[in-house]
Each structure stands twice: as structure tokens, then as C-alpha cells.
Write an enzyme that holds these catalytic residues in place. Structure first.
Site, mmCIF file in Angstrom:
data_model
loop_
_atom_site.group_PDB
_atom_site.id
_atom_site.type_symbol
_atom_site.label_atom_id
_atom_site.label_comp_id
_atom_site.label_asym_id
_atom_site.label_seq_id
_atom_site.Cartn_x
_atom_site.Cartn_y
_atom_site.Cartn_z
ATOM 1 N N GLY A 102 0.834 -1.214 0.000
ATOM 2 C CA GLY A 102 0.000 0.000 0.000
ATOM 3 C C GLY A 102 0.865 1.258 0.000
ATOM 4 O O GLY A 102 0.521 2.273 -0.621
ATOM 5 N N HIS A 124 8.613 0.880 9.726
ATOM 6 C CA HIS A 124 9.408 -0.143 9.058
ATOM 7 C C HIS A 124 10.352 0.586 8.105
ATOM 8 O O HIS A 124 9.956 1.559 7.464
ATOM 9 C CB HIS A 124 8.467 -1.055 8.275
ATOM 10 C CG HIS A 124 9.053 -2.382 7.893
ATOM 11 N ND1 HIS A 124 10.264 -2.834 8.369
ATOM 12 C CD2 HIS A 124 8.586 -3.367 7.096
ATOM 13 C CE1 HIS A 124 10.495 -4.042 7.871
ATOM 14 N NE2 HIS A 124 9.503 -4.388 7.095
ATOM 15 N N SER A 270 15.481 -32.452 33.211
ATOM 16 C CA SER A 270 16.203 -33.647 33.656
ATOM 17 C C SER A 270 17.628 -33.643 33.098
ATOM 18 O O SER A 270 17.926 -32.948 32.115
ATOM 19 C CB SER A 270 15.478 -34.894 33.148
ATOM 20 O OG SER A 270 15.583 -34.936 31.734
#
Ligand SMILES: NC(=O)c1ccc[n+]([C@@H]2O[C@H](COP(=O)([O-])OP(=O)(O)OC[C@H]3O[C@@H](n4cnc5c(N)ncnc54)[C@H](OP(=O)(O)O)[C@@H]3O)[C@@H](O)[C@H]2O)c1
Length: 353
Positions: A102, A124, A270
């Protein structure tokens, strides 16, 4: 400005302690901030700035779901909600929050509204950095600044409403007024950033494109597919393969890594898992380094931008995308995911009941 040590490297960051909201309001008190585009970032930024007391208007094409959403969010047609052209005309700070495609399509219109002394704002660095391909070359007598929240507009709004803030980068591309730096910071505070760190337009877009193509989405989706495939081919059920690949990652591990860091995660599993993770992570790092370097080169050469623009501007892009997403959705992996999510919400309903 605060000097903060990030893992041994000093960086300058700006928080509301150094640049309080009152200072930002004072700085921008004579400005009309026009948020152009009410998609995902538009609502988050516009609503946060409005609630923070800035003079904000919205520009959005009418007759669309985004326009209806703007009305629902309390923007008033003819007072604070206008066509794209009229909002850009009225705005002194023009926030270009259109989609990247756009931004290219509407650049001639937007450029015609950029009279001397106005400010052009982006979230951006794409349009400016790849200007040979986008054609976005601002006139010399306007400030050009960037504030890029590090997350979706939805998160920006949610965190703001909850009293928090999303971190953002900020940058100045062109300082015609001599005050572009302060303006960028004031806008960053206004949109509800947690802390602000400085970048430039090029670094912002290079890191953003690398991140989304890499660990954040592309690499993540790819490695998930690979591990699921291996487990299925070795005779594991969809439930088992999905739980060991995705469910534990999203439901248990990632939130804990976000809260406590990776070493904590390793310390709190673990010994079998510890050894497995610590012994194998180097192999995965070495295997993916060439791919990530190839990706960065492709971003830096403009190839990623070229492909994005080419694909994003084909008239049937939506239909092509829908077909791609359907394939993902209907793959055994993600169809299993949908079933697991349903079972998860059923279990949650039971707990609530
Ligand atoms: N989404 C994020 O997480 C995020 C985060 C940081 C920065 N950003 C940046 O913020 C900017 C906006 O992103 P977004 O995600 O909010 O974009 P988006 O949701 O795609 O919003 C696009 C907006 O542009 C309008 N638009 C697109 N093409 C148009 C055209 N040809 N004519 C008129 N209007 C058009 C849309 O109107 P309709 O609704 O009428 O189509 C909508 O208002 C981008 O630069 C993006 O890179 C986004």
C-alpha cells in the site's frame, strides 16, 4: 538517555524516566498526528497516542472492515476519521502505516501532501531502504523518522492497556528541522513503547526481514516440519510427534525461556534433557549458520524485497496465499495441531467448570 550494558556491550536506551510522557506531549503539542492506515499497527499506535493525550486523526479508505473498526474504536468521521488523502492533508506528522504494498501504491498521493516542515513517520525501514524498488524518496525539506514496535499492533495495545509497553527501535533518516531525533523519541513514547533503542532504517529492515524469515517464523516452521517428519517416518503417532515437537514448545518451554532465560531452562529439566540439548545445540547452530548467512545476503542484496514486492502486488496474491495456507492447515502436522488445541480447550473448560 541511559547507558545499559547488554551482555557486555554498552547501548543507549531511552525510557520514560529520561523522556517522560509530559515531555513528549509538550514536544508534539502543536502537531496533528495523522495515522494513515488502520490495519494492525494503525489501531495500536493511534489508540495509545489518543489515550496518552496527543492530537491524533486517522486516515483509512472507507467501506472496508478497517473503516468500520475505526468507527467502533471511537474515531468520528469528519472530526478524527478521514479519507487517506484528507488525513494526510491535515496531518503535520504523517504516520505511514499502510501495508508495504500500500505504501508503494499510495506514495505519489502521500508525497504530494508532504509540504515543507512536515514529518514523515514509518514503522518499518522497508520503503526507504529499498527505494530503488519502492520509489519512496521523500522531499528534502521534511523530517523522516521511524519508530518500530517489536511486535504486533495488537500486543502494543494490549500491553499499553495493561499498564506496560512494547520495546521499539527508533531512527532518523532525514533531519530537516534539526529536531527529528527528539520528535522520533517523543513519538516512540507516545505510541506506548517500553524502552526505545536507536537504529537506522537499513538495520531495522535487515534485522526484521532476517528475523521473520529465520527463527521467528520461517526457520521455526521449517525445523518443526523436519522433526515431525522424522518422528512420523520412524513410526511415532501424530499425537506423539506433535506433542514432542510443537505442544511442549509453545505451551511449556517458550514462555519459561521468556521469563527466565535459556540457562534456567537447561537447569530446570532432567539430566537426560540437559545433556541432549547442550550436546546437540552446537550441531544445529553449525547446520543453520550457512542458511542464515544466505538469508542475510538475500535481504541485503534487495532480493527479498524484490520478491516480496513482486508477489505482494500480483492481483491474485490473496488467492495464491489462501491456497498456500490451506496446504499448511490441512497437512497432517497442523491438522493434528488443530485437534490438540481443541482437546486443550476442552480440558480447560473442565478445569474452569
Ligand atoms: N503488524 C506488525 O506486527 C508490525 C509491527 C511493526 C511494524 N509494522 C509496520 O507497520 C506498517 C503497517 O503494518 P500493518 O501490519 O498494520 O499493515 P496491515 O495490517 O496490512 O494494514 C494495512 C493498511 O493499509 C491499507 N492499505 C493497504 N493497501 C492499500 C491500498 N492499496 N489502498 C489503500 N489502503 C491500503 C489497509 O487498508 P484496508 O484495511 O482497507 O485494506 C490497512 O489500513 C508496515 O510498515 C509494517 O511493516 C507492522
Amino acid at each position: 538517555m541511559a547507558q545499559i550494558n547488554f551482555g557486555g556491550v554498552d547501548e543507549t536506551v531511552i525510557t520514560r524516566d529520561e523522556f517522560p510522557l509530559e515531555k513528549a506531549l509538550e514536544y508534539l503539542k502543536d502537531e496533528t498526528i495523522a495515522v494513515i492506515g488502520y490495519g494492525v499497527q494503525g489501531p495500536g499506535q493511534a489508540l495509545n497516542m489518543r489515550d496518552n493525550g496527543f492530537n491524533v486523526i486517522v486516515g483509512q479508505r472507507s467501506g472496508t472492515p478497517s473503516w468500520d473498526r475505526a468507527i467502533r474504536d471511537g474515531w468520528v468521521e469528519g472530526e478524527t476519521l478521514f479519507s487517506l488523502e484528507e488525513a494526510a492533508e491535515r496531518g503535520t506528522i504523517i504516520c505511514n502505516l499502510l501495508s508495504d504494498a500500500g505504501q508503494i501504491a499510495l506514495w505519489p498521493m502521500l508525497k504530494s501532501k508532504l509540504t515543507p516542515g512536515k514529518t514523515l513517520y514509518f514503522s518499518h525501514g522497508f520503503g526507504i531502504t529499498f527505494n530503488e524498488q519502492t520509489g519512496i524518496i521523500p522531499p528534502a525539506d521534511v523530517d523522516v523518522i521511524l519508530v518500530a514496535p517489536k511486535g504486533s499492533g495488537t500486543s502494543l495495545r494490549r500491553l499499553f492497556v495493561a499498564g506496560g509497553g512494547l520495546n521499539s527501535s527508533f531512527a532518523v533518516f532525514q533531519d530537516a528541522s534539526g529536531q527529528a531525533w527528539e520528535k522520533a523519541i517523543a513519538m516512540g513514547i507516545g505510541v506506548g513503547s517500553g524502552y526505545l533503542f536507536e537504529t537506522d532504517f537499513k538495520k531495522e529492515v535487515y534485522s526484521d526481514l532476517t528475523g521473520e524469515r529465520g527463527v521467528l517464523m520461517g526457520a521455526l516452521a521449517g525445523i518443526i516440519e523436519a522433526q515431525y517428519q522424522v518422528l512420523r517416518q520412524r513410526g511415532h503417532s501424530p499425537s506423539e510427534a506433535f506433542n514432542e515437537t510443537v505442544e511442549e514448545l509453545t505451551q511449556s518451554l517458550v514462555p519459561l525461556v521468556g521469563e527466565n532465560g535459556m540457562d534456567w531452562m537447561f537447569a530446570n529439566c532432567s539430566v537426560t534433557a540437559q545433556r541432549g540439548a547442550l550436546d546437540w545445540k552446537g550441531k544445529f547452530r553449525e547446520a543453520t549458520l550457512p542458511v542464515l548467512n544466505e538469508l542475510y545476503d538475500s535481504v541485503a542484496s534487495g532480493e527479498e524485497a524484490r520478491r516480496t514486492i513482486e508477489r505482494g502486488t500480483t492481483p491474485n496474491y490473496r488467492a495464491e496465499l489462501d491456497a498456500e495456507l490451506k496446504e499448511v492447515r490441512e497437512s497432517e502436522l497442523w491438522a493434528t495441531g488443530a485437534t490438540v488445541r481443541q482437546l486443550r480447550s476442552k480440558a480447560a473448560e473442565k478445569v474452569e467448570a
